[in-house]
Design an enzyme around this catalytic site. Structure first.
Site, mmCIF file in Angstrom:
data_model
loop_
_atom_site.group_PDB
_atom_site.id
_atom_site.type_symbol
_atom_site.label_atom_id
_atom_site.label_comp_id
_atom_site.label_asym_id
_atom_site.label_seq_id
_atom_site.Cartn_x
_atom_site.Cartn_y
_atom_site.Cartn_z
ATOM 1 N N GLY A 91 0.713 -1.324 -0.096
ATOM 2 C CA GLY A 91 0.042 -0.039 0.031
ATOM 3 C C GLY A 91 0.853 1.197 0.165
ATOM 4 N N ARG A 174 14.543 -1.008 0.598
ATOM 5 C CA ARG A 174 14.623 -2.004 1.371
ATOM 6 C C ARG A 174 15.345 -3.314 0.663
ATOM 7 N NH1 ARG A 174 9.499 -4.068 4.643
ATOM 8 N NH2 ARG A 174 8.727 -4.345 2.533
ATOM 9 N N ASP A 252 1.003 -11.591 7.181
ATOM 10 C CA ASP A 252 1.563 -10.708 6.145
ATOM 11 C C ASP A 252 2.956 -10.069 6.600
ATOM 12 O OD1 ASP A 252 -0.553 -9.043 7.943
ATOM 13 O OD2 ASP A 252 0.286 -7.695 6.834
#
Length: 488
Positions: A91, A174, A252
């Site tokens: 998101g 990341r 998740d």
């Protein structure tokens, strides 16, 4: 490799439309580079001299893309606090692509990159506070020998982002070998996309699961679950041994390859407290420190259910039954190393349990006690250790030391060899929340020197660094339980 030579590939995005959505990042208007991680540059094969390249501000904010990049928002689902949520996905983050280096493939993921089809009610942004915490956490756990995602760089801006208060926006890149979560498999299972599910199983097996080539779909799924079970057991054993609380172990937030993933309200223990809850939203203690092995097993059960369309239930059950013995063995090995024990005895778990009970009763700092124990040579009185323990527990300490001395004697342990080995196992520097807060407050004022200092210390946490003793001390009582939230 020069920064201008970095070219990305796209094995994950090439899997197809079932796995996400191509979308461009929304860049900051006036980005500024906060820090670049030399250790991750080296991991990716990028010349360390490129750390100061001004192009990082553009690349790390989405204003410019790496050569070959095709940003992609990944779709997944997951169980959050035990409740299934189908409406999850990247998101506020985008998979930029992959770098292949020395036989390994590293994915670059831009976090805070703006709205995606999976943003729900969010703004697609990240704040400086949480971005700094994630950046440091990856280095802290990696420095302790625990698998983790890491970050290549942080970019800040003056753009306001509203959370509990108005904060500065930030992004990070990341880095991980895979960003696939348990929730990816749950999404495909619950939406009945069996072909795509088998496709994803095959992709992960090809990359990470040895001897899976040529297996049937069911055989690959079984091999994958056994692989993930083992890696997850090793991971949580490392967390428990080093006093790390993740804080929000939803499915998740669980990596299929067993990396520590998605840093939110995490914390390292100060005083040893197995009931410690670091997430102020966790009202029931579901993710308390001592609950983590059980929660990881719960999550593995959810993953196994997502594989139940291609694997027999008895086989899934057999895979999961291996988890607890694996955790026990991995944790015992780490704790023996922390105690300086070179051999294994059946009673070692009692010795360890008695020490943890002592630390809990006395409210003793976990990391500092083990660091002090590393220099113990059987002296009486054990003055340095007694200074760590309140007087009310000195007799309990003395009793434990008698058992410890006897255990060392049975393996003819030599302090001259034992102590250096323990000092390379028990860190002097850990990522305490009050230190992270110190870094955050300085960075919000434009001072990034504390960030870089702490990053370097966490990358070599067992070294003395005598010029930085102030970073190794226990927090004041008022700084031991800084409230932490999932907001970022």
């Amino acid at each position: 490799m020069k920064l201008s030579e970095v070219t990305l590939s796209h094995h994950y995005a090439d899997l197809g439309d079932a796995f996400g959505t191509p979308i461009e990042p929304t860049p900051f208007r006036h980005p500024r580079l906060i820090d670049t991680n030399p250790a991750v540059l080296s991991l990716l094969g990028i010349d360390p001299e490129e750390a100061t390249n001004p192009a990082w501000a553009q690349l790390g904010s989405g204003a410019r893309l790496f050569k070959g990049s095709r940003p992609f928002a990944m779709k997944y689902a997951g169980h959050q606090f035990g409740v299934y949520n189908p409406d999850l996905g990247d998101g506020r983050a985008l998979l930029l692509g992959e770098i292949e280096q020395a036989g390994r493939r590293w994915e670059l993921h831009l976090k805070g990159a703006g709205l995606t089809p999976y943003s729900r009610f969010g703004d697609g942004r990240a704040v400086l506070r949480s971005t700094l915490r994630e950046y440091l956490a990856g280095e802290a756990l990696s420095g302790l020998g625990i698998r983790s995602t890491r970050a290549l760089c942080i970019v800040g801006s003056d753009e306001p982002v509203t959370r509990e208060r108005i904060e500065q926006g930030a992004m990070l890149i990341r880095v991980a070998e895979s960003h696939v979560r348990f929730g990816h498999f749950e999404y495909l299972f619950y939406t009945k996309q069996l072909q795509a599910l088998q496709q994803l199983i095959g992709e992960i097996c090809r990359r990470f699961v040895a001897d899976s080539e040529g297996l049937s779909a069911g055989g690959q799924a079984e091999a994958l679950l056994r692989f993930t079970t083992r890696r997850s057991a090793e991971l949580v054993a490392g967390w428990q041994a080093e006093g790390f609380a993740h804080g929000v172990l939803n499915t998740d937030n669980m990596s299929i390859i067993g990396d520590t993933f998605d840093y939110g309200p995490y914390a390292f223990l100060d005083d040893y407290d197995p009931a410690y809850i670091c997430n102020h939203s966790d009202h029931t203690g579901r993710y308390a420190f001592a609950q983590q092995p059980g929660v990881v097993l719960w999550n593995l059960n959810a993953l196994a259910h997502a594989l139940s369309g291609v694997v027999e239930v008895d086989t899934l059950r057999d895979c999961l039954e291996q988890f607890q013995p694996m955790v026990t063995d991995a944790y015992a090995a780490r704790m023996r190393a922390k105690l300086g024990l070179a051999t294994e005895e059946e009673s070692d778990h009692k010795l360890c349990a008695a020490l943890l009970q002592l630390l809990q009763h006395s409210g003793t700092d976990y990391a500092l006690f083990f660091r002090t124990l590393s220099r113990y040579r059987g002296e009486r009185p054990a003055s340095a250790l007694r200074e760590r323990i309140p007087p009310a527990q000195h007799s309990e300490l003395a009793q434990w030391l008698e058992h410890y001395d006897s255990r060392l004697a049975r393996e003819n342990s030599d302090a001259g060899r034992r102590s250096p080995a323990m000092l390379e196992t028990n860190p002097k520097y850990i990522l305490r929340n009050y230190l992270a807060q110190k870094v955050i407050e300085a960075a919000e004022k434009g001072d990034y020197h504390p960030l870089r200092t702490l990053r370097r210390l966490l990358q070599s946490p067992f070294e003395e660094h005598p010029q930085h003793e102030a970073w190794a001390i226990a927090p004041p009582e008022s700084a031991k339980r800084i409230p932490l939230s999932c907001s970022s």
